[in-house]
Design an enzyme around this catalytic site. Structure first.
Site, short mmCIF file in Angstrom:
data_model
loop_
_atom_site.label_atom_id
_atom_site.label_comp_id
_atom_site.label_asym_id
_atom_site.label_seq_id
_atom_site.Cartn_x
_atom_site.Cartn_y
_atom_site.Cartn_z
N GLY A 36 0.81 -1.22 0.00
CA GLY A 36 0.00 0.00 0.00
C GLY A 36 0.84 1.26 0.00
CB ALA A 37 1.95 3.95 1.23
CG LEU A 38 -0.76 1.31 -3.71
CD1 LEU A 38 -1.86 0.70 -4.58
CD2 LEU A 38 0.40 0.32 -3.55
CG HIS A 39 5.00 5.08 -5.13
ND1 HIS A 39 5.58 4.38 -6.15
CD2 HIS A 39 5.50 4.53 -3.98
CE1 HIS A 39 6.43 3.49 -5.66
NE2 HIS A 39 6.39 3.56 -4.33
CG HIS A 42 3.19 0.68 -5.58
ND1 HIS A 42 3.37 1.77 -4.78
CD2 HIS A 42 3.82 -0.36 -4.97
CE1 HIS A 42 4.09 1.43 -3.71
NE2 HIS A 42 4.38 0.14 -3.80
N GLY A 155 8.76 -5.21 -8.67
CA GLY A 155 9.63 -4.15 -9.15
C GLY A 155 11.11 -4.48 -8.99
CD GLN A 161 10.18 -7.71 -2.43
OE1 GLN A 161 10.16 -7.44 -1.23
NE2 GLN A 161 9.44 -7.05 -3.31
CB SER A 193 10.56 4.50 -1.90
OG SER A 193 10.34 3.92 -0.62
CB SER A 194 5.66 3.49 0.46
OG SER A 194 5.11 2.77 -0.62
P1 AMP Z 1 6.11 -2.26 -1.60
O1 AMP Z 1 4.70 -1.77 -1.51
O2 AMP Z 1 7.12 -1.21 -1.31
O3 AMP Z 1 6.31 -3.56 -0.90
O4 AMP Z 1 6.32 -2.57 -3.14
C1 AMP Z 1 5.44 -3.38 -3.87
C2 AMP Z 1 6.03 -3.65 -5.23
O5 AMP Z 1 6.22 -2.42 -5.92
C3 AMP Z 1 7.40 -4.34 -5.16
O6 AMP Z 1 7.47 -5.31 -6.19
C4 AMP Z 1 8.34 -3.21 -5.39
O7 AMP Z 1 9.57 -3.60 -5.94
C5 AMP Z 1 7.55 -2.36 -6.38
N1 AMP Z 1 8.03 -0.98 -6.40
C6 AMP Z 1 8.21 -0.16 -5.32
N2 AMP Z 1 8.72 1.03 -5.73
C7 AMP Z 1 8.86 0.95 -7.07
C8 AMP Z 1 9.34 1.84 -8.09
N3 AMP Z 1 9.80 3.05 -7.78
N4 AMP Z 1 9.35 1.42 -9.37
C9 AMP Z 1 8.89 0.18 -9.70
N5 AMP Z 1 8.43 -0.71 -8.79
C10 AMP Z 1 8.41 -0.33 -7.50
#
Ligand code: AMP
Length: 284
Positions: A36-39, A42, A155, A161, A193-194
């Site tokens: 979550g806290a999507l950008h 995501h 990502g 990961q 990044s969130s």
């Molecule tokens: P998170 O919510 O941070 O756990 O991320 C969820 C997914 O989004 C993971 O596969 C991350 O690698 C991907 N992600 C996070 N930030 C980015 C970004 N700036 N560009 C592309 N993918 C991202």
């Protein structure tokens, strides 16, 4: 505010609701696991999943997984923005958002059986964050079991990961095609990044040095692994307030780099109380 986009997304908060929605599935299912806290990063994964699933179903999971946070990390203050997340998911083409509670994912508390990430789980991020990848792989395995996706999109931003998830799927014969998607950056090059929302304006401008350091590593790669690494470290040293956890150059699978094969430069650093990671491809 509920928008048309939000209305187009089915929201499941329990396993039962998820099963009911997915029982109607036709065609391929693509899953995008998130906290979550999507950008926009995501959103790019969701759009990628939309393309890969074709006329099938795109599921986004939103779950802040306690199992992957160590004591003292930011589990309690991790941003939670569900309403805005649903809007972003709808606009990017998701059909279903699965947003379960902790009890729904771990009804018996901490699970007895977890996924061991092996040696790669205890280096780089795993060395700084013991237990992190066991938590990540365990929740992803559970999400694969609940959603049963044909495709899962992750990502490159979280490069270790991504490599470990590919490894888990291969080593444990999980019938999921794992796809990596490129890192989306803000203007100036900071990887989205969130956790960027924790940064003050001053810290945010200092944080641009991570991407600059990755650029220096790539530009000096013809000199070999150590030249690339040192070039990145020299750039980072320009910001003494940034504490570097590691700068590493590794092979694409995060094994030892070999001359002329594609490689990856990876950086983790702390800017104030915020920990940032970034990486980029390198060609020697
Ligand atoms: P998170 O919510 O941070 O756990 O991320 C969820 C997914 O989004 C993971 O596969 C991350 O690698 C991907 N992600 C996070 N930030 C980015 C970004 N700036 N560009 C592309 N993918 C991202």
């Amino acid at each position: 505010m509920i928008t048309a986009d939000v209305e187009s997304v089915a929201v499941a908060t329990t396993r039962a609701e998820l099963s009911e929605i997915l029982a109607l599935r036709a065609g391929k299912v693509a899953l995008v696991p998130t906290m979550g806290a999507l950008h926009e990063g995501h959103a790019s994964l969701v759009r990628h999943a939309r393309e890969l699933a074709e006329a099938g179903t795109v599921v986004v999971s939103i779950f802040v997984n306690p199992l992957q946070f160590a004591a003292g990390e930011d589990l309690d203050r991790y941003p939670r923005t569900l309403e805005a997340d649903l809007e972003l998911c709808g606009a990017a083409g998701a059909d279903v958002v699965f947003a379960p509670s902790v009890d729904e994912v771990y009804p018996g508390g901490v699970p007895q059986v977890t996924v061991d990430p092996g040696l790669l789980g205890s280096v780089l991020e795993g060395e700084v964050r013991p237990g992190h990848f066991r938590g990540v792989l365990t929740v992803v395995a559970k999400l694969f079991g609940l959603v049963r996706p044909d495709i899962a999109v992750f990502g490159e931003k979280d490069y270790q990961q991504l490599v470990l998830i590919k490894r888990m799927v291969s080593d444990l014969c999980m019938p999921v095609h794992v796809v990596g998607a490129p890192t989306v950056r803000e203007e100036g090059g900071l990887a989205r990044s969130s956790r960027n929302r924790y940064l003050s304006p001053d810290e945010r401008s200092r944080a641009l040095i991570l991407n600059e350091a990755l650029g220096a590593a790539a530009a000096n790669a013809t000199g070999g692994v150590e030249a690339a690494r040192q070039a990145a470290l020299t750039v980072l040293a320009k910001e003494p307030q940034i504490i570097v956890d590691y700068v590493e150059v590794r092979a694409e699978d995060l094994g030892d780099p070999t001359p002329h094969a594609p490689a990856r430069a990876l950086i983790a650093a702390r800017v104030g109380t915020t920990r940032l990671i970034d990486n980029s491809p390198i060609v020697f």
